[in-house]
Design an enzyme around this catalytic site. Structure first.
Site, mmCIF file in Angstrom:
data_model
loop_
_atom_site.group_PDB
_atom_site.id
_atom_site.type_symbol
_atom_site.label_atom_id
_atom_site.label_comp_id
_atom_site.label_asym_id
_atom_site.label_seq_id
_atom_site.Cartn_x
_atom_site.Cartn_y
_atom_site.Cartn_z
ATOM 1 C CG ASN A 59 -15.049 -110.741 -25.587
ATOM 2 O OD1 ASN A 59 -14.683 -110.540 -24.441
ATOM 3 N ND2 ASN A 59 -15.292 -111.960 -26.063
ATOM 4 C CG HIS A 97 -6.384 -106.550 -1.656
ATOM 5 N ND1 HIS A 97 -7.088 -107.581 -2.269
ATOM 6 C CD2 HIS A 97 -7.332 -105.737 -1.125
ATOM 7 C CE1 HIS A 97 -8.380 -107.392 -2.090
ATOM 8 N NE2 HIS A 97 -8.551 -106.285 -1.414
ATOM 9 C CG ASN A 98 -6.037 -110.783 -4.287
ATOM 10 O OD1 ASN A 98 -6.483 -109.649 -4.111
ATOM 11 N ND2 ASN A 98 -6.295 -111.469 -5.377
ATOM 12 C CB ALA A 134 -15.446 -111.849 -18.344
ATOM 13 C CE LYS A 180 -7.185 -107.202 -6.633
ATOM 14 N NZ LYS A 180 -7.231 -108.606 -6.973
ATOM 15 C CB THR A 197 -16.266 -114.635 -28.308
ATOM 16 O OG1 THR A 197 -15.360 -115.666 -27.926
ATOM 17 C CG2 THR A 197 -17.516 -115.244 -28.928
ATOM 18 C CD GLU A 220 -9.939 -111.551 -1.131
ATOM 19 O OE1 GLU A 220 -10.377 -112.535 -1.764
ATOM 20 O OE2 GLU A 220 -9.695 -110.449 -1.665
ATOM 21 C CB SER A 233 -9.704 -105.258 -4.960
ATOM 22 O OG SER A 233 -10.343 -106.070 -4.006
ATOM 23 N N GLY A 266 -14.694 -107.151 -6.766
ATOM 24 C CA GLY A 266 -15.602 -108.101 -7.387
ATOM 25 C C GLY A 266 -16.566 -107.432 -8.348
ATOM 26 N N GLY A 323 -12.150 -107.487 -23.314
ATOM 27 C CA GLY A 323 -12.509 -108.561 -22.385
ATOM 28 C C GLY A 323 -13.830 -108.291 -21.697
ATOM 29 N NE ARG A 334 21.616 -123.652 8.560
ATOM 30 C CZ ARG A 334 22.372 -122.670 8.073
ATOM 31 N NH1 ARG A 334 22.879 -121.752 8.894
ATOM 32 N NH2 ARG A 334 22.621 -122.595 6.784
#
Length: 482
Positions: free
Chosen positions: A33, A187-188, A12, A184, A35, A191, A129, A131, A10, A445
């Site tokens: 990859n 974490h997000n 990217a 993770k 591609t 964030e 994490s 970026g 991968g 209730r």
């Protein structure tokens, strides 16, 4: 010839940068990859002259790797991960290791770990994490999965990870199965909360108190020198000061936020285990509300709101907002850590909560000086139930409370929405409240559905029903909690 230390699938942005990071730490990396032209472009471009082996099939990739083979997937979460697992398993030998470095949902990683292990191989699901820049220069890495795989990948992962000031790598074993991807995910979610609260502070100070972008930039610059020192405060300062041809780029950006789902997953996980993750939930919904741009524009023309203008001392108010943001941030992490504890209990994971704060201390998006305080809190009490009960954080919130309340009163008076910041204070007030109105809720209730209730004068776990109308009889529904 099998001489690559690790393979990566991968290419990217994140994948390419992780390869370059690994190579710079002395690893020979084989890459593939789907591609295949991307492989050639990378090897002959950014990777030219480096210890990077381009391959054009999965069989060629596997053949290039030292035993036990280590293959890291940096592909889109979901079906692509499962597809690659199915294609790779027949090409691997017992003890070889598959690593998913994407943002997979942790139940998927639970399932995949069991499946791969049933085929005699090992599996790691790891959060990464930081970026693009973090992947290249040192991310925060949160690995979980097959414990037997950790000694084999540890040297590589800890070599490429970010480091704290004392040189400790921001990477350590999190736990079994999907624990790494779960941490993770939390974490997000945190964030999401951090970003929303920062945006609320910006909105209140700009629209409510009338600060210019330059004044806001100066305020955030000052905040970044104290308790709020963090990557997100730092980049917010830079965004506020960024100009192109004299025009603030921030003013050209449409106010409709995107999201990729990890915040929603975090809120769903909290609902599944009955944890009040109110702040992060509000941050997710705030993004949803921002997406209703056309409706909001139309509503702004017909729905009335306050016309009051801010009349106070701006310098003092900026300090109040700083304190409110700091106190809300403490609540955000308190809620996140409560969620981690609850899910760990359900899953049977033994999470190191202070260690998680250390992993997040550098490289990741929520990295901040604040996380050092969390690490010290769990060093003081590894079984700490809630961060708000730690003496350091209890005193910090107590000190900020008057400013926090003043900020929200002002926001309400001026009609400036602060859903995450106000949810944080509501949680704090609810958590410190010895008796909540849930007794009335239970009575309601029981009245309409015979759902029963517990009594203050009887032991917990005993349930009672009242025939409120005289017509309902004594039959009650079974008692359970979702």
């Amino acid at each position: 010839m099998s001489n690559a230390d690790i393979g990566l699938i991968g290419l990217a942005v994140m994948g390419e940068n992780l390869v370059l990071n690994m190579e710079s730490r002395g690893c020979t990396v084989a890459v593939f990859n789907r591609t295949t032209s991307k492989v050639d472009d990378f090897v002959n471009g950014r990777g030219k002259g480096l210890k990077i082996i381009g391959t054009h099939s999965l069989a060629e990739l596997c053949a290039a790797l030292k035993r036990p083979r280590k293959i890291m997937l940096m592909v889109k979460a979901g079906t692509p991960v499962d597809q690659f697992i199915e294609q790779l398993l027949p090409l691997l030998e017992e003890g070889d290791i598959l690593i998913d470095g994407g943002n997979s949902h942790y139940p998927d990683t639970n399932r995949r770990t069991e499946y791969v292990e049933s085929h005699g191989k090992l599996y790691i699901g790891t959060g990464v994490s930081g970026g693009e820049e973090g992947a290249l220069r040192g991310p925060s890495i949160m690995p979980g999965g097959s414990p037997k795989a950790w000694p084999h990948v540890r040297p590589i992962f800890q070599a490429i990870a970010a480091r704290t000031e004392d040189g400790t790598p921001c990477c350590d074993w999190v736990g079994e199965a999907g624990a790494g991807h779960f941490v993770k995910m939390v974490h997000n979610g945190i964030e999401y909360g951090d970003m929303q609260m920062i945006c609320e502070a910006y909105h209140l100070l700009r629209e409510g108190a009338g600060l210019s972008l330059d004044a806001l930039r100066d305020a955030f610059d000052q905040w970044n020198r104290g308790e709020l020192n963090s990557y997100l405060i730092e980049i917010t300062r830079d965004i506020l000061g960024y100009r192109e041809e004299g025009q603030a780029v921030l003013d050209l950006i449409l106010d409709a936020a995107g999201q990729k789902g990890t915040g929603k997953w975090t809120a769903e996980a909290a609902l599944d285990v009955g944890q009040p993750l109110t702040l992060i939930g509000e941050a997710v919904f705030a993004r949803c509300l921002s997406g209703l741009k056309e409706e909001r524009v139309a509503a702004s023309k017909v729905l009335p709101g306050p016309t009051d203008r801010f009349q106070g001392d701006r310098a003092a108010f900026i300090e109040d907002v700083r304190q409110a943001l700091y106190a809300s941030k403490i609540v955000s992490y308190a809620q996140g850590y409560q969620l981690m504890r609850a899910v760990a209990n359900v899953q049977g994971w033994n999470l190191n909560y202070g260690g998680i704060a250390l992993i997040w201390r550098g490289g990741c998006i929520i990295r901040s000086a604040f996380l050092g305080d969390i690490k010290r809190a769990y060093d003081r009490d590894p079984k700490l139930v809630n961060l708000l009960l730690d003496p350091f954080f209890r005193d910090a919130v107590s000190k900020a409370l008057p400013a926090w309340r003043r900020v929200l009163v002002t926001a309400v008076t001026l009609g400036i929405p602060m859903p995450a910041t106000s949810a944080a204070l509501a949680y704090y007030d609810g958590y410190r409240c010895e008796r909540l109105p849930a007794n009335l809720l239970q009575a309601q209730r029981d009245y309409f559905g015979a759902h029963t209730y517990e009594r203050v004068d009887r032991p917990r776990g005993q349930f009672f029903h009242t025939n409120w109308t005289g017509r309902g009889g004594e039959t009650a529904s079974s008692s359970y909690t979702v």
